[in-house]
Every structure is written in structure tokens, then in C-alpha cells.
Design a protein around this motif. Sequence first.
Motif, PDB file in Angstrom:
ATOM      1  N   SER A  61      13.232  13.989 -47.281  1.00 38.91           N
ATOM      2  CA  SER A  61      11.867  13.698 -46.839  1.00 38.91           C
ATOM      3  C   SER A  61      11.766  13.904 -45.338  1.00 38.91           C
ATOM      4  CB  SER A  61      11.474  12.263 -47.196  1.00 38.91           C
ATOM      5  OG  SER A  61      12.258  11.330 -46.466  1.00 38.91           O
ATOM      6  N   PHE A  62      10.674  14.530 -44.905  1.00 42.61           N
ATOM      7  CA  PHE A  62      10.503  14.820 -43.479  1.00 42.61           C
ATOM      8  C   PHE A  62       9.052  15.040 -43.073  1.00 42.61           C
ATOM      9  CE2 PHE A  62      10.862  18.736 -45.733  1.00 42.61           C
ATOM     10  CZ  PHE A  62      10.043  19.637 -45.071  1.00 42.61           C
ATOM     11  N   ARG A  63       8.144  15.201 -44.034  1.00 47.72           N
ATOM     12  CA  ARG A  63       6.724  15.433 -43.713  1.00 47.72           C
ATOM     13  C   ARG A  63       5.998  14.089 -43.606  1.00 47.72           C
ATOM     14  NH1 ARG A  63       5.745  20.745 -43.848  1.00 47.72           N
ATOM     15  NH2 ARG A  63       6.990  22.048 -45.246  1.00 47.72           N
ATOM     16  N   ILE A  82      13.831  11.870 -40.879  1.00 49.32           N
ATOM     17  CA  ILE A  82      14.358  12.639 -42.004  1.00 49.32           C
ATOM     18  C   ILE A  82      15.270  11.742 -42.832  1.00 49.32           C
ATOM     19  CG2 ILE A  82      15.586  14.711 -42.733  1.00 49.32           C
ATOM     20  CD1 ILE A  82      15.104  15.840 -39.907  1.00 49.32           C
ATOM     21  N   ASN A  83      14.978  11.627 -44.113  1.00 53.05           N
ATOM     22  CA  ASN A  83      15.840  10.904 -45.051  1.00 53.05           C
ATOM     23  C   ASN A  83      16.471  11.894 -46.024  1.00 53.05           C
ATOM     24  OD1 ASN A  83      15.048   8.512 -43.911  1.00 53.05           O
ATOM     25  ND2 ASN A  83      14.250   7.610 -45.785  1.00 53.05           N
ATOM     26  N   TRP A  84      17.790  11.795 -46.197  1.00 46.37           N
ATOM     27  CA  TRP A  84      18.483  12.519 -47.260  1.00 46.37           C
ATOM     28  C   TRP A  84      18.995  11.482 -48.245  1.00 46.37           C
ATOM     29  CZ3 TRP A  84      19.233  13.670 -42.083  1.00 46.37           C
ATOM     30  CH2 TRP A  84      18.924  14.962 -41.660  1.00 46.37           C
ATOM     31  N   SER A  85      18.732  11.684 -49.520  1.00 39.65           N
ATOM     32  CA  SER A  85      19.128  10.691 -50.519  1.00 39.65           C
ATOM     33  C   SER A  85      19.818  11.352 -51.697  1.00 39.65           C
ATOM     34  CB  SER A  85      17.908   9.910 -51.012  1.00 39.65           C
ATOM     35  OG  SER A  85      18.274   8.938 -51.969  1.00 39.65           O
ATOM     36  N   SER A 114      17.821  10.127 -40.272  1.00 37.56           N
ATOM     37  CA  SER A 114      17.855  10.621 -38.899  1.00 37.56           C
ATOM     38  C   SER A 114      16.510  10.336 -38.237  1.00 37.56           C
ATOM     39  CB  SER A 114      18.127  12.133 -38.893  1.00 37.56           C
ATOM     40  OG  SER A 114      17.977  12.660 -37.592  1.00 37.56           O
ATOM     41  N   SER A 115      16.561   9.709 -37.053  1.00 34.61           N
ATOM     42  CA  SER A 115      15.313   9.395 -36.367  1.00 34.61           C
ATOM     43  C   SER A 115      15.521   9.308 -34.866  1.00 34.61           C
ATOM     44  CB  SER A 115      14.715   8.085 -36.878  1.00 34.61           C
ATOM     45  OG  SER A 115      15.500   6.979 -36.451  1.00 34.61           O
ATOM     46  N   LEU A 116      14.425   9.354 -34.153  1.00 32.80           N
ATOM     47  CA  LEU A 116      14.413   9.215 -32.699  1.00 32.80           C
ATOM     48  C   LEU A 116      13.959   7.817 -32.305  1.00 32.80           C
ATOM     49  CD1 LEU A 116      14.844  11.097 -30.161  1.00 32.80           C
ATOM     50  CD2 LEU A 116      12.353  11.385 -30.160  1.00 32.80           C
ATOM     51  N   TYR A 117      12.889   7.333 -32.966  1.00 32.70           N
ATOM     52  CA  TYR A 117      12.277   6.076 -32.532  1.00 32.70           C
ATOM     53  C   TYR A 117      13.174   4.869 -32.780  1.00 32.70           C
ATOM     54  CZ  TYR A 117      10.995   4.119 -37.121  1.00 32.70           C
ATOM     55  OH  TYR A 117      11.028   3.546 -38.374  1.00 32.70           O
ATOM     56  N   GLN A 122      15.366   7.977 -27.167  1.00 39.11           N
ATOM     57  CA  GLN A 122      16.024   8.796 -26.160  1.00 39.11           C
ATOM     58  C   GLN A 122      16.766   9.983 -26.771  1.00 39.11           C
ATOM     59  OE1 GLN A 122      18.383   6.533 -23.353  1.00 39.11           O
ATOM     60  NE2 GLN A 122      17.127   4.708 -23.650  1.00 39.11           N
ATOM     61  N   SER A 123      17.381   9.764 -27.895  1.00 42.21           N
ATOM     62  CA  SER A 123      18.112  10.838 -28.576  1.00 42.21           C
ATOM     63  C   SER A 123      18.142  10.548 -30.068  1.00 42.21           C
ATOM     64  CB  SER A 123      19.532  10.972 -28.025  1.00 42.21           C
ATOM     65  OG  SER A 123      20.236   9.748 -28.138  1.00 42.21           O
ATOM     66  N   ARG A 124      18.265  11.603 -30.856  1.00 39.50           N
ATOM     67  CA  ARG A 124      18.251  11.470 -32.310  1.00 39.50           C
ATOM     68  C   ARG A 124      19.637  11.081 -32.822  1.00 39.50           C
ATOM     69  NH1 ARG A 124      15.182  13.150 -36.652  1.00 39.50           N
ATOM     70  NH2 ARG A 124      13.595  13.976 -35.212  1.00 39.50           N
ATOM     71  N   HIS A 125      19.652  10.082 -33.718  1.00 41.90           N
ATOM     72  CA  HIS A 125      20.909   9.645 -34.334  1.00 41.90           C
ATOM     73  C   HIS A 125      20.667   9.392 -35.813  1.00 41.90           C
ATOM     74  CE1 HIS A 125      23.287   9.222 -30.641  1.00 41.90           C
ATOM     75  NE2 HIS A 125      22.164   8.783 -30.072  1.00 41.90           N
ATOM     76  N   THR A 126      21.755   9.153 -36.553  1.00 46.23           N
ATOM     77  CA  THR A 126      21.684   8.985 -38.001  1.00 46.23           C
ATOM     78  C   THR A 126      22.280   7.653 -38.415  1.00 46.23           C
ATOM     79  OG1 THR A 126      21.861  11.384 -38.319  1.00 46.23           O
ATOM     80  CG2 THR A 126      22.320   9.994 -40.233  1.00 46.23           C
ATOM     81  N   THR A 127      21.600   6.963 -39.329  1.00 44.38           N
ATOM     82  CA  THR A 127      22.127   5.750 -39.951  1.00 44.38           C
ATOM     83  C   THR A 127      22.437   6.043 -41.406  1.00 44.38           C
ATOM     84  OG1 THR A 127      19.837   5.023 -40.326  1.00 44.38           O
ATOM     85  CG2 THR A 127      20.982   4.125 -38.400  1.00 44.38           C
ATOM     86  N   TYR A 128      23.272   5.188 -42.014  1.00 39.24           N
ATOM     87  CA  TYR A 128      23.800   5.465 -43.343  1.00 39.24           C
ATOM     88  C   TYR A 128      23.772   4.218 -44.216  1.00 39.24           C
ATOM     89  CZ  TYR A 128      25.914   9.216 -40.533  1.00 39.24           C
ATOM     90  OH  TYR A 128      26.122  10.250 -39.674  1.00 39.24           O
TER      91      TYR A 128
END
Length: 369
Positions: A61-63, A82-85, A114-117, A122-128
Motif C-alpha cells: 500500500s502506498f497511495r 508504504i506498507n508491505w504485508s 516505511s515512513s518519514l513522519y 527527517q529521514s525515511r526509516h522502516t518498522t517491522y
Amino acid sequence: MKNIILIILIGAGAFFSPKRSYSQGCVAIRQFSGIGNAVGQLNVQSKGDWNLSTNYRYFKSFRHFRGTHEEPNRIEDNTEVINWSHGVDFNIGYSFTDRIYGLVSIPFAYNERSSLYEHGRQSRHTTYSGGLADVRVGAGYWLLSGEKATKGNLALGLGVKLPTGDYNAESTFYNVGPNGSSEIRPVDQSIQLGDGGFGITLESQGLKEFKPSLFGYYNAFYLLNPRNTNGTLTNRSRQSEAIMSVPDQYALRAGLFYGIKSIHGLGFSLGGRLEGVPIRDVVGESDGFRRPGYVISVEPGLSYMLGNVTATLNVPVALVRNRTRSLTDIIESTPDNFRHGDAAFADYLINFSLAWRIPKKVPLVFNSL
């Protein structure tokens, strides 16, 4: 002719029994949609039949949508979430009688976000998050059995959803602590493995022959989640949204299935799908944070049956994506400050399942198509 009809019903029943559902991105539609009979459990069943199945699903999902309006600037500005599932369900079904069946469904999920906010902008990171999700146990009743069911059937199902999935899964968030340090925090509601509530699932499903090889189908499902909030922090700025809500969920599928006479075991389908999270629950309070919304999709599919094993592939493609206003949006809006949160949705979903029917009785010998 009766043998041909029964073969098609077997394929259709395997294909159209409820699929595990699909979190639609930021709208936390959990990875199930109905307790129903197990995938591959036929609408013509016999006492003592077992059904074993597994289902894999994937989406990205990204839109971003606010209401039904898409915000393409999020992608252009690289601010989209962006969510990958990935999800896998293991299901065990058993026919207690020619009409009554039971099902245990054990789901697992792995998610990335993956998100910025969420990382100080400041930079994009990913949580899991990853692991066991919410287990379901239920039963259903077919209104017809035997020869009466070969032209069509209708089932009613009732089940419970157990809070076995971690609803306080945590990951590392960057640039959010003192002096821009990282912190361990709960992940977003959309990738939590469970919702923390004991739920009740209500379902109906049916199949109807219109003419040889052509059948109509439907599934209707609703999850009652009486629990109000689950205590998991959201780290959102609005106090009314500080704790995660435990929302209801619904789904409806309907369409047509066609069995190919010239290719034994092959069938195609085309239908529509509606699934979503309501603004308010039917039972209990609806406080806390949730992203209500719904998705309307067109759902083409393909199935192939070889003996007692059935493989199915369906790919729902989104036509309408609507992130509706939440209860907190409505309550806290003023004439000078209209609130309407957004959510990210997927363009399509990929679902693949394998089902193995283990009949107690000696299988019928079918005539060749």
C-alpha cells in the motif's frame, strides 16, 4: 450430468469459501474475512470429512486517500507511507455431520512499514512486525445436504476471534527521542499483529447454479469487537487518539464462477468485493484511534482441482478507496478546523491458496467431462 455438477460444485466450493482477508494498508482490516467452512470444504459435504488448507496473501500500500480523493503529491514529495504485508493462514476444518462443520484458523504475518513522519520527518526509516496473529475458532451450518445441495446451498456461520496476536508489537523509531535519538515504540495500528479483543464473527455464504458450469456465489461477514481500546500507545499528538481502538470489521463478496468443460478441474471467476472498518462499533464504545474506511474491488480468480487438492489464485483490484472520517475527526472538527485523516491503500492484492479435502467415505467415481 449429476457427476458433472458435483465436480463443478467441488471446484466452486473450494474456490469460493471465505478467503483470509487483507489489511488494506493503513486501514487495519485484519487478515481474515469470515469463519465459514475451510477452503476446500464443499457445499456438498459428508460427515467425517477433513479439510486442510493454507492461504498466502501479499500487498503493497502506498497511495494516499482522504475520503475518495487521492493525494498524488504524497508520492511526488516522497512523503507517502508504504506498507508491505505477507500473511499465511493454516486452517483445519472438520464435518461433524452432513451439514455442521467446524474450523480452526491459525494466521501468521510479517509486515514492514516505511515512513518519514514517524521518524521525526527527517529521514525515511522502516518498522517491522511479525509472528502469530489472531486465531479464530468457529462453526457453520449448511441448510441443505446430499442431492438437494447440488443445485445450490446456503450456510450460516458463527465464530470467535481470540486475542492471540501481539497488539503491542514494537520496533525502532528514529529521530524521535531526546536530541534526536531513537526509541523503541509500538508500531502503527495497520501492522499490529492483533487488536487485543475477543471478537464474535457472523457470516453467511452461498452458491447457486444458474445453468451447467455457471454458478453464483456470495460471502457476507461481520466481526463484532466489543472491547473499546486496548491500551497500546499511538504516539499521536491528539489526546483523543493516544490509545488504539479495537474496531469492528466487515466484508462482502459476490460474483460468478464458470467451470471449463474442456479442461477437467479448471474454473474462472469474476466478482466484486467490499471490505472495511466502520466509524463506530455495533456493540461497545468506539473511543481511541482508528482509521475507518472501505475498499470496493473487482475480483478475478482462477482455480484448478486435481483429485482432492485445489489451488486457487485471486487478485482483487481496487476500484474505490475511501478513508472515511473517524469519530475523533467528527467530534473535534470546528467551523475553522475541519478534520479528515488520510490513509494509504494498495492497488491490488495477491492471494494464493492450497486446499486438501480428506473424505471419510470412499470418493465418488466421476464421469469424464
